[in-house]
Write a protein that holds these residues in place. Structure first.
Motif, PDB file in Angstrom:
ATOM      1  N   THR A   1       0.655  -1.145  -0.156  1.00 61.26           N
ATOM      2  CA  THR A   1       0.075  -0.087  -0.047  1.00 61.26           C
ATOM      3  C   THR A   1       0.713   1.444   0.082  1.00 61.26           C
ATOM      4  O   THR A   1       0.118   2.318   0.147  1.00 61.26           O
ATOM      5  CB  THR A   1      -0.912  -0.067   1.210  1.00 61.26           C
ATOM      6  OG1 THR A   1      -0.068  -0.192   2.462  1.00 61.26           O
ATOM      7  CG2 THR A   1      -2.122  -1.204   1.252  1.00 61.26           C
ATOM      8  N   SER A   2       2.030   1.035  -0.068  1.00 58.40           N
ATOM      9  CA  SER A   2       2.666   2.431  -0.088  1.00 58.40           C
ATOM     10  C   SER A   2       3.857   2.676  -1.482  1.00 58.40           C
ATOM     11  O   SER A   2       3.594   1.564  -2.325  1.00 58.40           O
ATOM     12  CB  SER A   2       3.854   2.286   1.196  1.00 58.40           C
ATOM     13  OG  SER A   2       5.058   1.219   1.013  1.00 58.40           O
ATOM     14  N   GLY A   3       4.378   3.712  -1.487  1.00 63.58           N
ATOM     15  CA  GLY A   3       5.325   3.781  -2.742  1.00 63.58           C
ATOM     16  C   GLY A   3       4.172   3.979  -3.908  1.00 63.58           C
ATOM     17  O   GLY A   3       3.249   4.229  -3.956  1.00 63.58           O
ATOM     18  N   ALA A   4       4.628   3.236  -5.112  1.00 64.73           N
ATOM     19  CA  ALA A   4       3.943   3.313  -6.248  1.00 64.73           C
ATOM     20  C   ALA A   4       2.769   2.423  -6.239  1.00 64.73           C
ATOM     21  O   ALA A   4       1.636   2.586  -6.618  1.00 64.73           O
ATOM     22  CB  ALA A   4       4.645   2.476  -7.455  1.00 64.73           C
ATOM     23  N   ALA A   5       2.576   1.436  -5.119  1.00 59.16           N
ATOM     24  CA  ALA A   5       1.372   0.570  -4.765  1.00 59.16           C
ATOM     25  C   ALA A   5       0.158   1.396  -4.195  1.00 59.16           C
ATOM     26  O   ALA A   5      -0.948   0.923  -4.123  1.00 59.16           O
ATOM     27  CB  ALA A   5       1.919  -0.659  -4.126  1.00 59.16           C
TER      28      ALA A   5
ATOM     29  N   TRP B   1      -2.192   8.891   5.321  1.00 60.05           N
ATOM     30  CA  TRP B   1      -0.815   8.548   5.853  1.00 60.05           C
ATOM     31  C   TRP B   1       0.316   9.296   5.408  1.00 60.05           C
ATOM     32  O   TRP B   1       1.437   8.823   5.760  1.00 60.05           O
ATOM     33  CB  TRP B   1      -0.370   6.832   5.415  1.00 60.05           C
ATOM     34  CG  TRP B   1      -1.430   5.817   5.919  1.00 60.05           C
ATOM     35  CD1 TRP B   1      -1.864   5.933   7.054  1.00 60.05           C
ATOM     36  CD2 TRP B   1      -1.625   4.541   5.082  1.00 60.05           C
ATOM     37  NE1 TRP B   1      -2.689   4.787   7.281  1.00 60.05           N
ATOM     38  CE2 TRP B   1      -2.406   3.725   6.024  1.00 60.05           C
ATOM     39  CE3 TRP B   1      -1.395   4.253   3.896  1.00 60.05           C
ATOM     40  CZ2 TRP B   1      -3.009   2.656   5.658  1.00 60.05           C
ATOM     41  CZ3 TRP B   1      -1.917   2.986   3.548  1.00 60.05           C
ATOM     42  CH2 TRP B   1      -2.763   1.919   4.598  1.00 60.05           C
ATOM     43  N   GLY B   2       0.044  10.374   4.972  1.00 59.35           N
ATOM     44  CA  GLY B   2       1.064  11.583   4.671  1.00 59.35           C
ATOM     45  C   GLY B   2       1.930  11.028   3.457  1.00 59.35           C
ATOM     46  O   GLY B   2       1.197  10.290   2.526  1.00 59.35           O
ATOM     47  N   ASP B   3       3.097  11.193   3.301  1.00 57.14           N
ATOM     48  CA  ASP B   3       3.912  10.877   2.202  1.00 57.14           C
ATOM     49  C   ASP B   3       4.023   9.453   1.968  1.00 57.14           C
ATOM     50  O   ASP B   3       3.803   8.651   2.884  1.00 57.14           O
ATOM     51  CB  ASP B   3       5.615  11.340   2.528  1.00 57.14           C
ATOM     52  CG  ASP B   3       6.343  11.170   1.287  1.00 57.14           C
ATOM     53  OD1 ASP B   3       6.628   9.916   0.862  1.00 57.14           O
ATOM     54  OD2 ASP B   3       6.582  12.158   0.665  1.00 57.14           O
ATOM     55  N   ARG B   4       3.723   9.064   0.689  1.00 59.46           N
ATOM     56  CA  ARG B   4       3.527   7.724   0.279  1.00 59.46           C
ATOM     57  C   ARG B   4       4.611   6.680   0.377  1.00 59.46           C
ATOM     58  O   ARG B   4       4.706   5.710   0.203  1.00 59.46           O
ATOM     59  CB  ARG B   4       3.260   7.778  -1.304  1.00 59.46           C
ATOM     60  CG  ARG B   4       1.716   8.551  -1.704  1.00 59.46           C
ATOM     61  CD  ARG B   4       1.458   8.860  -3.072  1.00 59.46           C
ATOM     62  NE  ARG B   4       0.307   9.443  -3.015  1.00 59.46           N
ATOM     63  CZ  ARG B   4      -0.867   8.982  -3.647  1.00 59.46           C
ATOM     64  NH1 ARG B   4      -0.824   7.793  -4.387  1.00 59.46           N
ATOM     65  NH2 ARG B   4      -2.066   9.677  -3.729  1.00 59.46           N
ATOM     66  N   ASN B   5       6.071   7.405   0.561  1.00 58.66           N
ATOM     67  CA  ASN B   5       7.292   6.440   0.995  1.00 58.66           C
ATOM     68  C   ASN B   5       7.685   7.039   2.310  1.00 58.66           C
ATOM     69  O   ASN B   5       8.693   6.778   2.660  1.00 58.66           O
ATOM     70  CB  ASN B   5       8.196   6.914   0.102  1.00 58.66           C
ATOM     71  CG  ASN B   5       7.943   6.517  -1.350  1.00 58.66           C
ATOM     72  OD1 ASN B   5       7.915   5.334  -1.676  1.00 58.66           O
ATOM     73  ND2 ASN B   5       7.627   7.469  -2.414  1.00 58.66           N
TER      74      ASN B   5
ATOM     75  N   THR C   1       4.898   6.442   8.002  1.00 58.64           N
ATOM     76  CA  THR C   1       3.436   6.028   8.366  1.00 58.64           C
ATOM     77  C   THR C   1       3.032   5.125   7.446  1.00 58.64           C
ATOM     78  O   THR C   1       2.414   3.929   7.714  1.00 58.64           O
ATOM     79  CB  THR C   1       2.473   7.278   8.972  1.00 58.64           C
ATOM     80  OG1 THR C   1       2.916   8.106   9.524  1.00 58.64           O
ATOM     81  CG2 THR C   1       1.279   6.759   9.009  1.00 58.64           C
ATOM     82  N   ALA C   2       3.167   5.492   6.094  1.00 56.64           N
ATOM     83  CA  ALA C   2       2.965   4.589   5.149  1.00 56.64           C
ATOM     84  C   ALA C   2       3.451   3.327   5.014  1.00 56.64           C
ATOM     85  O   ALA C   2       3.114   2.422   4.805  1.00 56.64           O
ATOM     86  CB  ALA C   2       3.232   5.774   3.593  1.00 56.64           C
ATOM     87  N   ARG C   3       4.695   3.344   5.253  1.00 54.96           N
ATOM     88  CA  ARG C   3       5.440   2.181   5.192  1.00 54.96           C
ATOM     89  C   ARG C   3       5.053   1.125   6.282  1.00 54.96           C
ATOM     90  O   ARG C   3       5.020   0.097   6.401  1.00 54.96           O
ATOM     91  CB  ARG C   3       7.040   2.331   5.124  1.00 54.96           C
ATOM     92  CG  ARG C   3       7.639   3.116   3.884  1.00 54.96           C
ATOM     93  CD  ARG C   3       8.976   3.686   4.032  1.00 54.96           C
ATOM     94  NE  ARG C   3       9.774   2.691   4.355  1.00 54.96           N
ATOM     95  CZ  ARG C   3      10.349   1.713   3.264  1.00 54.96           C
ATOM     96  NH1 ARG C   3       9.992   1.973   1.924  1.00 54.96           N
ATOM     97  NH2 ARG C   3      11.322   0.901   3.587  1.00 54.96           N
ATOM     98  N   ARG C   4       4.869   1.842   7.690  1.00 50.60           N
ATOM     99  CA  ARG C   4       4.328   1.191   8.682  1.00 50.60           C
ATOM    100  C   ARG C   4       3.118   0.439   8.668  1.00 50.60           C
ATOM    101  O   ARG C   4       2.865  -0.709   9.007  1.00 50.60           O
ATOM    102  CB  ARG C   4       4.455   1.927   9.820  1.00 50.60           C
ATOM    103  CG  ARG C   4       3.916   1.499  11.370  1.00 50.60           C
ATOM    104  CD  ARG C   4       2.474   1.726  11.643  1.00 50.60           C
ATOM    105  NE  ARG C   4       2.284   0.991  12.664  1.00 50.60           N
ATOM    106  CZ  ARG C   4       0.858   0.752  13.294  1.00 50.60           C
ATOM    107  NH1 ARG C   4      -0.155   0.867  12.312  1.00 50.60           N
ATOM    108  NH2 ARG C   4       0.675   0.398  14.606  1.00 50.60           N
TER     109      ARG C   4
ATOM    110  N   LEU D   1       2.960  -5.792   3.076  1.00 52.62           N
ATOM    111  CA  LEU D   1       3.972  -6.492   2.573  1.00 52.62           C
ATOM    112  C   LEU D   1       5.287  -6.260   3.081  1.00 52.62           C
ATOM    113  O   LEU D   1       6.386  -7.070   3.485  1.00 52.62           O
ATOM    114  CB  LEU D   1       4.160  -6.391   1.087  1.00 52.62           C
ATOM    115  CG  LEU D   1       4.978  -7.276   0.284  1.00 52.62           C
ATOM    116  CD1 LEU D   1       4.389  -7.576  -1.187  1.00 52.62           C
ATOM    117  CD2 LEU D   1       6.505  -6.668  -0.054  1.00 52.62           C
ATOM    118  N   LEU D   2       5.670  -4.802   3.482  1.00 53.73           N
ATOM    119  CA  LEU D   2       6.898  -4.548   3.885  1.00 53.73           C
ATOM    120  C   LEU D   2       7.188  -4.995   5.405  1.00 53.73           C
ATOM    121  O   LEU D   2       8.395  -4.900   5.679  1.00 53.73           O
ATOM    122  CB  LEU D   2       6.963  -2.870   3.783  1.00 53.73           C
ATOM    123  CG  LEU D   2       7.108  -2.108   2.416  1.00 53.73           C
ATOM    124  CD1 LEU D   2       7.250  -0.622   2.874  1.00 53.73           C
ATOM    125  CD2 LEU D   2       8.221  -2.594   1.662  1.00 53.73           C
ATOM    126  N   ASN D   3       6.302  -5.194   5.951  1.00 50.72           N
ATOM    127  CA  ASN D   3       6.270  -5.794   7.168  1.00 50.72           C
ATOM    128  C   ASN D   3       6.023  -7.057   7.656  1.00 50.72           C
ATOM    129  O   ASN D   3       5.682  -7.641   8.782  1.00 50.72           O
ATOM    130  CB  ASN D   3       5.450  -5.029   8.360  1.00 50.72           C
ATOM    131  CG  ASN D   3       5.940  -3.519   8.270  1.00 50.72           C
ATOM    132  OD1 ASN D   3       6.802  -3.207   9.035  1.00 50.72           O
ATOM    133  ND2 ASN D   3       5.180  -2.647   7.464  1.00 50.72           N
TER     134      ASN D   3
END
Length: 447
Positions: free
Chosen positions: A245-249, A268-272, A275-278, A282-284
């Protein structure tokens, strides 16, 4: 330049852009010598469950009239009450509670399907709706046999269904938004911290076994909850979600937020950003290493048994196949790509069937619609039951029988719902246009 496209065209373009973004391998994973591995994730912040004030649970209401008198939820957002109340009171095992969330300072409707009266100290299953949060007709009570399955057939678990949170991703937002008339959105805080203790106490259980289920929008949310609130759930099920759900996704998230006139940045603010990464499951994914009893599903996006006019859902309506074939197919195809990437990352992280009891269900056919999520409701029950401390053999038998009984009661119309029905529909439309004496070739019947 002004946007002269229609809302349908704009939405179709957004879906197409999402599908394109979801095919890019760089958005959530990087290739390594051993295959696909998750990129480094940001450290989670303070756990919502550790700092939340308890919710205030009021109810259950004895009748629909009593609930409506409180006026705490708009009547147009409470069609689900048709499944909770009869003309004289509550339906069997159905209850409505008004729950006040301290973090959001608002009252939230929660529907409960109660366990059998003779069940002592039942576990709790939290069942989340999709994009409309239950405020419309796209909810578990309206679209599935959940009330019968959990209440009458299973009978050994209390099922808790929040009936609010449209387009919120059931997450904690960084900024106020237009959702729910404005104000702060703190759904993760509510669902993982404020609600469980007081709700379970109100239901009279001290059983610490609990599970959570999400579909579509909430499918990624429940995975994030399990990752960020370890040991809170004994089982987790995720149907047709996009765990990245973050970055390009992030474009996959935009599709949902657009419908609520909200933005990713409000959420979530900035897409990278952190908060977005949290909040990117998939990243976690490595944080699921200690989680047991996981069920995850997706379909290919190709039309399947629940999408065709002859099937159980459409019952002979040929026009009804258009949305599953076009929009539902595209959305599910994206979910399928996301879910396969999530599996690759989970495999790399050592999350497997033996150690974690993780069960993957990748369907060769099927679109983004409730027929398949009802199938998942049946198919995931043994996995959920294992986490809830229930007999898995009994769970398998009850799920199998429920699925068979549903299909027996909803067989569709068979061959009569395909080509013959389309011909009849065409001829009927032709006759309305040109009169009873015309046939589908534009010639009189006697010519």
């Amino acid at each position: 330049m002004p946007d002269n496209t229609t809302p349908l065209k704009r939405r179709s373009l957004r879906i197409a852009a999402t599908a394109l973004a979801a095919t890019l391998p760089v958005w959530a994973v990087t290739a390594g010598p051993g295959g696909v591995v998750p990129t480094a994730a940001a450290q989670p912040g303070q756990e919502a469950s550790a700092s939340a004030e308890p919710a205030v649970v009021d109810g259950p209401f004895d009748s629909r009239e009593a609930a409506e008198k409180t006026n705490y939820v708009p009547a147009e957002e409470a069609a689900w009450r048709n499944h909770v109340y009869s003309d004289t009171g509550r339906l069997d095992k159905m209850e409505e509670y008004k729950v006040h969330s301290p973090s959001m300072n608002r009252d939230i409707p929660v529907v409960v399907i109660r366990a059998d009266n003779d069940v002592v100290n039942p576990p709790t299953l939290y069942l989340l709706n999709g994009a409309d949060g239950g405020t419309g007709l796209a909810n578990w009570l309206e679209q599935t046999t959940a009330a019968d399955f959990y209440g009458n057939r299973v009978g050994s678990v209390n099922v808790v269904i929040p009936m609010s949170g449209a387009f919120s991703y059931y997450t904690d937002w960084e900024q106020p938004s237009a959702l729910a008339g404005g104000g702060v959105q703190k759904w993760e805080t509510f669902l993982t911290g404020e609600l469980p203790g007081p709700m379970e106490k109100k239901l009279g259980t001290t059983n610490q076994h609990r599970a959570i289920v999400g579909m579509s929008m909430s499918a990624s949310s429940v995975l994030v909850y399990a990752e960020q609130h370890q040991n809170l759930y004994d089982a987790v099920a995720s149907y047709s979600g996009c765990p990245a759900t973050s970055g390009a996704a992030a474009s996959t998230v935009d599709v949902v937020l657009d419908r609520g006139n909200a933005t990713y940045e409000e959420m979530w603010g900035d897409r990278n950003g952190e908060t977005a990464r949290r909040n990117d499951a998939l990243l976690n994914v490595d944080k699921l290493s200690g989680q047991k009893n996981i069920y995850i599903s997706s379909s290919s996006g190709l039309m399947g048994e629940h999408d065709v006019p002859s099937g159980d859902r459409l019952r002979g309506n040929p026009v009804g196949s258009v949305t599953p074939a076009v929009e539902g197919g595209a959305i599910e195809a994206v979910s399928n790509v996301c879910t396969h990437a999530f599996k690759a990352a989970a495999d790399k992280a050592g999350i497997d069937s033996d150690r974690n009891n993780i069960n993957w269900n990748f369907r060769d056919t099927g679109t983004h619609q409730w027929g398949y999520w009802q199938d998942d409701m049946f198919l995931s029950w043994p996995t959920l039951a294992a986490g809830l401390g229930l007999d898995t053999g009994d769970a398998e038998e009850k799920a199998r029988q429920a699925a068979e009984d549903y299909l027996a009661a909803n067989p569709g119309v068979g061959a009569a719902g395909s080509v013959p029905l389309l011909i009849d529909t065409w001829n009927n439309a032709w006759e309305k246009t040109y009169g009873d004496g015309a046939d589908g070739n534009g010639e009189g019947a006697g010519a």
